[in-house]
Every structure is written in structure tokens, then in C-alpha cells.
Motif scaffolding. Structure first.
Motif, mmCIF file in Angstrom:
data_model
loop_
_atom_site.group_PDB
_atom_site.id
_atom_site.type_symbol
_atom_site.label_atom_id
_atom_site.label_comp_id
_atom_site.label_asym_id
_atom_site.label_seq_id
_atom_site.Cartn_x
_atom_site.Cartn_y
_atom_site.Cartn_z
ATOM 1 N N CYS A 70 0.852 -1.195 0.000
ATOM 2 C CA CYS A 70 0.000 0.000 0.000
ATOM 3 C C CYS A 70 0.885 1.241 0.000
ATOM 4 O O CYS A 70 1.059 1.924 1.020
ATOM 5 C CB CYS A 70 -0.946 -0.024 1.194
ATOM 6 S SG CYS A 70 -2.104 -1.415 1.146
ATOM 7 N N TYR A 101 -4.515 -2.351 -5.320
ATOM 8 C CA TYR A 101 -4.518 -1.224 -4.381
ATOM 9 C C TYR A 101 -4.641 0.075 -5.141
ATOM 10 O O TYR A 101 -4.001 0.279 -6.163
ATOM 11 C CB TYR A 101 -3.228 -1.222 -3.556
ATOM 12 C CG TYR A 101 -3.047 0.020 -2.712
ATOM 13 C CD1 TYR A 101 -3.857 0.246 -1.601
ATOM 14 C CD2 TYR A 101 -2.085 0.970 -3.031
ATOM 15 C CE1 TYR A 101 -3.705 1.388 -0.826
ATOM 16 C CE2 TYR A 101 -1.926 2.115 -2.255
ATOM 17 C CZ TYR A 101 -2.738 2.318 -1.159
ATOM 18 O OH TYR A 101 -2.590 3.449 -0.396
ATOM 19 N N ALA A 104 -5.299 5.439 -1.077
ATOM 20 C CA ALA A 104 -6.426 5.879 -0.256
ATOM 21 C C ALA A 104 -5.951 5.948 1.190
ATOM 22 O O ALA A 104 -4.928 5.386 1.557
ATOM 23 C CB ALA A 104 -7.601 4.902 -0.371
ATOM 24 N N ASP A 105 -6.718 6.627 2.018
ATOM 25 C CA ASP A 105 -6.352 6.719 3.428
ATOM 26 C C ASP A 105 -6.486 5.369 4.119
ATOM 27 O O ASP A 105 -5.734 5.040 5.017
ATOM 28 C CB ASP A 105 -7.250 7.746 4.131
ATOM 29 C CG ASP A 105 -6.981 9.160 3.655
ATOM 30 O OD1 ASP A 105 -7.891 10.005 3.770
ATOM 31 O OD2 ASP A 105 -5.869 9.412 3.168
ATOM 32 N N ASP A 106 -7.454 4.576 3.683
ATOM 33 C CA ASP A 106 -7.723 3.279 4.295
ATOM 34 C C ASP A 106 -7.539 2.193 3.239
ATOM 35 O O ASP A 106 -8.246 2.191 2.225
ATOM 36 C CB ASP A 106 -9.157 3.249 4.837
ATOM 37 C CG ASP A 106 -9.469 1.962 5.591
ATOM 38 O OD1 ASP A 106 -8.668 1.006 5.483
ATOM 39 O OD2 ASP A 106 -10.493 1.927 6.282
ATOM 40 N N PRO A 107 -6.602 1.261 3.420
ATOM 41 C CA PRO A 107 -6.382 0.212 2.422
ATOM 42 C C PRO A 107 -7.601 -0.654 2.155
ATOM 43 O O PRO A 107 -7.673 -1.314 1.113
ATOM 44 C CB PRO A 107 -5.256 -0.625 3.043
ATOM 45 C CG PRO A 107 -4.562 0.295 3.970
ATOM 46 C CD PRO A 107 -5.637 1.202 4.519
ATOM 47 N N THR A 108 -8.573 -0.653 3.077
ATOM 48 C CA THR A 108 -9.769 -1.471 2.850
ATOM 49 C C THR A 108 -10.754 -0.812 1.896
ATOM 50 O O THR A 108 -11.691 -1.464 1.438
ATOM 51 C CB THR A 108 -10.486 -1.759 4.185
ATOM 52 O OG1 THR A 108 -10.912 -0.514 4.771
ATOM 53 C CG2 THR A 108 -9.569 -2.488 5.153
ATOM 54 N N ASP A 109 -10.542 0.482 1.595
ATOM 55 C CA ASP A 109 -11.437 1.161 0.661
ATOM 56 C C ASP A 109 -11.401 0.451 -0.694
ATOM 57 O O ASP A 109 -10.344 0.268 -1.284
ATOM 58 C CB ASP A 109 -11.031 2.623 0.468
ATOM 59 C CG ASP A 109 -11.328 3.474 1.688
ATOM 60 O OD1 ASP A 109 -12.027 2.973 2.592
ATOM 61 O OD2 ASP A 109 -10.855 4.619 1.745
ATOM 62 N N ILE A 160 -6.496 -8.001 3.352
ATOM 63 C CA ILE A 160 -5.449 -7.114 3.852
ATOM 64 C C ILE A 160 -4.421 -7.950 4.614
ATOM 65 O O ILE A 160 -4.779 -8.830 5.389
ATOM 66 C CB ILE A 160 -6.032 -6.045 4.789
ATOM 67 C CG1 ILE A 160 -7.031 -5.158 4.019
ATOM 68 C CG2 ILE A 160 -4.927 -5.197 5.401
ATOM 69 C CD1 ILE A 160 -6.405 -4.335 2.924
ATOM 70 N N GLN A 162 -1.010 -7.561 7.082
ATOM 71 C CA GLN A 162 -0.202 -6.653 7.890
ATOM 72 C C GLN A 162 0.890 -7.436 8.628
ATOM 73 O O GLN A 162 0.904 -7.510 9.852
ATOM 74 C CB GLN A 162 -1.093 -5.894 8.878
ATOM 75 C CG GLN A 162 -2.098 -4.973 8.173
ATOM 76 C CD GLN A 162 -3.014 -4.256 9.137
ATOM 77 O OE1 GLN A 162 -3.688 -4.888 9.946
ATOM 78 N NE2 GLN A 162 -3.052 -2.935 9.039
ATOM 79 N N GLU A 168 5.092 -2.057 5.338
ATOM 80 C CA GLU A 168 3.828 -1.550 4.810
ATOM 81 C C GLU A 168 2.682 -2.546 5.000
ATOM 82 O O GLU A 168 2.892 -3.754 5.044
ATOM 83 C CB GLU A 168 3.920 -1.263 3.297
ATOM 84 C CG GLU A 168 5.129 -0.481 2.856
ATOM 85 C CD GLU A 168 6.231 -1.401 2.343
ATOM 86 O OE1 GLU A 168 7.181 -0.869 1.746
ATOM 87 O OE2 GLU A 168 6.128 -2.630 2.557
ATOM 88 N N THR A 169 1.483 -1.993 5.076
ATOM 89 C CA THR A 169 0.284 -2.810 4.916
ATOM 90 C C THR A 169 0.218 -3.265 3.469
ATOM 91 O O THR A 169 0.666 -2.564 2.560
ATOM 92 C CB THR A 169 -0.962 -1.993 5.277
ATOM 93 O OG1 THR A 169 -0.903 -1.641 6.659
ATOM 94 C CG2 THR A 169 -2.239 -2.775 5.018
#
Length: 223
Positions: A70, A101, A104-109, A160, A162, A168-169
């Protein structure tokens, strides 16, 4: 598992690229579109340099990374950047790239949407993988949170990751997507990686994630 040994890495790159191109060409005879999932890192670049010139109907090929860090596209650690610069050029520039990917602020977006896109491609037509010295593949790392869920037969297409050992995620394809590919290839170099693979064959996937995808895989090895 089928092991192919090469005299040197250059010969390996040419042979693997030709094999992948041949498998894609065969798949295109039977399907309107096909898929090719590839790793990042340092190993696949020379293979991409040969494969990108293959005389295929690339506009019918979906190319996707097996996993992604990410990070912004311009980052040196971006798998999408490697694929764009080394594979999606020459004739292969016509292929359709499916990122795992989006900045975005949130990788889950958008993870659900990307998972649906991958699910629509299953089973993957052709898959190439690498393996780390810790026996990880894609971004399935031993000991990482959520590994058991990512290895489960009913896992979603993407998840995801981690891993505590990485900065990084990440977003990664899960084990059932990887293992379910119609054609699977693993590329490794050097005696140390070969020893790691031999050890992984004796361990469960929870300890050696690469073990989850070895069924029917072709391993390409050179010093």
C-alpha cells in the motif's frame, strides 16, 4: 510439483517467458479473456522483459499482481510500478491491468469491489509466484495476523495483510485463489532458496505459506 533446472538465470527467464506465453495463447483459444497473475520484487523483471514482446492478443489478457504494497504508484516498492515498467510495454501494453490497491487513506477502501473483479476471473489462467526466505509467497507471511483466514478454502479473493516483519500494509490474493490457478509457476534462485523450498514441503501452510500452493506447480530454479 515439477522441478525444472536451468544452467543460468538468463536461460530461465527466456524459458519461463516462453512457457507463460504459450499457456496464455492456449487459454485464449478457449476463452474470450484470460488472466495472468504475477509477483513483484526483483525476480520477475527479466521474465517480463521477454514476455512483453510475445505475439499474443494482449487486449484479451487481464494482468494483475499477486499482491501489492500500500504505497503510491511512484514508490520503488510498488509492484504495480514494476509491472507497468517491465511487463505492460511493447506488445503487452494492450493488456488490461487490474490493480489490487488504489491510493487511499484506508487500504480497505474498495477491497470488496476488487475482490469481486478477481472472483469474476477465477480460476486464474496463469500464475507466477516468488518465494521469500521465510517461506512466504504473495503477501502470505508465516505468523502474520489473519493468516489462517487467508489460507482457508472459503477465504475471500483478496485480503489485507499486515505482517509485522514488513514496513507496509499490503493487499494480497488469498491461498484458494492462488492454488486454484489452472497453471502455476514458482521461480526461485540460488541454493538457499532451494533448501528453503525443500524444508517448506515438510511443513504445514501455517508455518510455510508457500506449501499451500505447491500442488501441481512447476518450480523453475537456477543458481
Amino acid at each position: 510439483m515439477n522441478l525444472r533446472e536451468y544452467a543460468d538465470r538468463d536461460m530461465l527467464a527466456i524459458d519461463v517467458a516462453n512457457m507463460l506465453a504459450g499457456e496464455l495463447e492456449t487459454a485464449l483459444l478457449h476463452h474470450d479473456t484470460v488472466s495472468l497473475a504475477v509477483p513483484g520484487g526483483t525476480t520477475p523483471g527479466p521474465i517480463f522483459d521477454v514476455l512483453c514482446a510475445a505475439d499474443l492478443e494482449w487486449d484479451r489478457v487481464h494482468v494483475l499482481p499477486t499482491d501489492e504494497r500500500c504505497v503510491p504508484l511512484g514508490n520503488d516498492r510498488s509492484n504495480a510500478r514494476l509491472i507497468a515498467e517491465r511487463l505492460l510495454v511493447n506488445r503487452a501494453a494492450k493488456a488490461r491491468f487490474l490493480p489490487l490497491y488504489e491510493p487511499a487513506d484506508d487500504p480497505t477502501d474498495g477491497l470488496t469491489v476488487r475482490g469481486e473483479r478477481i472472483t469474476a476471473l477465477r480460476p486464474l489462467s496463469v500464475l507466477m509466484l516468488g518465494m521469500g526466505s521465510d517461506m512466504h509467497t504473495a503477501s502470505l507471511f508465516p505468523g502474520m495476523p489473519g493468516l489462517a483466514a487467508a489460507l482457508d478454502a472459503h477465504a475471500p479473493a483478496v485480503t489485507i495483510a499486515q505482517p509485522e516483519t514488513q514496513p507496509e500494509t499490503r493487499v494480497t490474493l488469498t491461498a484458494p485463489v492462488l492454488n486454484g490457478a489452472l497453471s502455476k509457476h514458482l521461480v526461485i534462485f540460488g541454493p538457499d532458496k532451494r533448501a528453503v523450498l525443500e524444508r517448506a514441503m515438510t511443513l504445514p501452510p501455517e508455518e510455510a505459506p508457500i506449501a499451500a500452493v505447491l500442488d501441481g506447480i512447476t518450480v523453475h530454479w537456477a543458481e
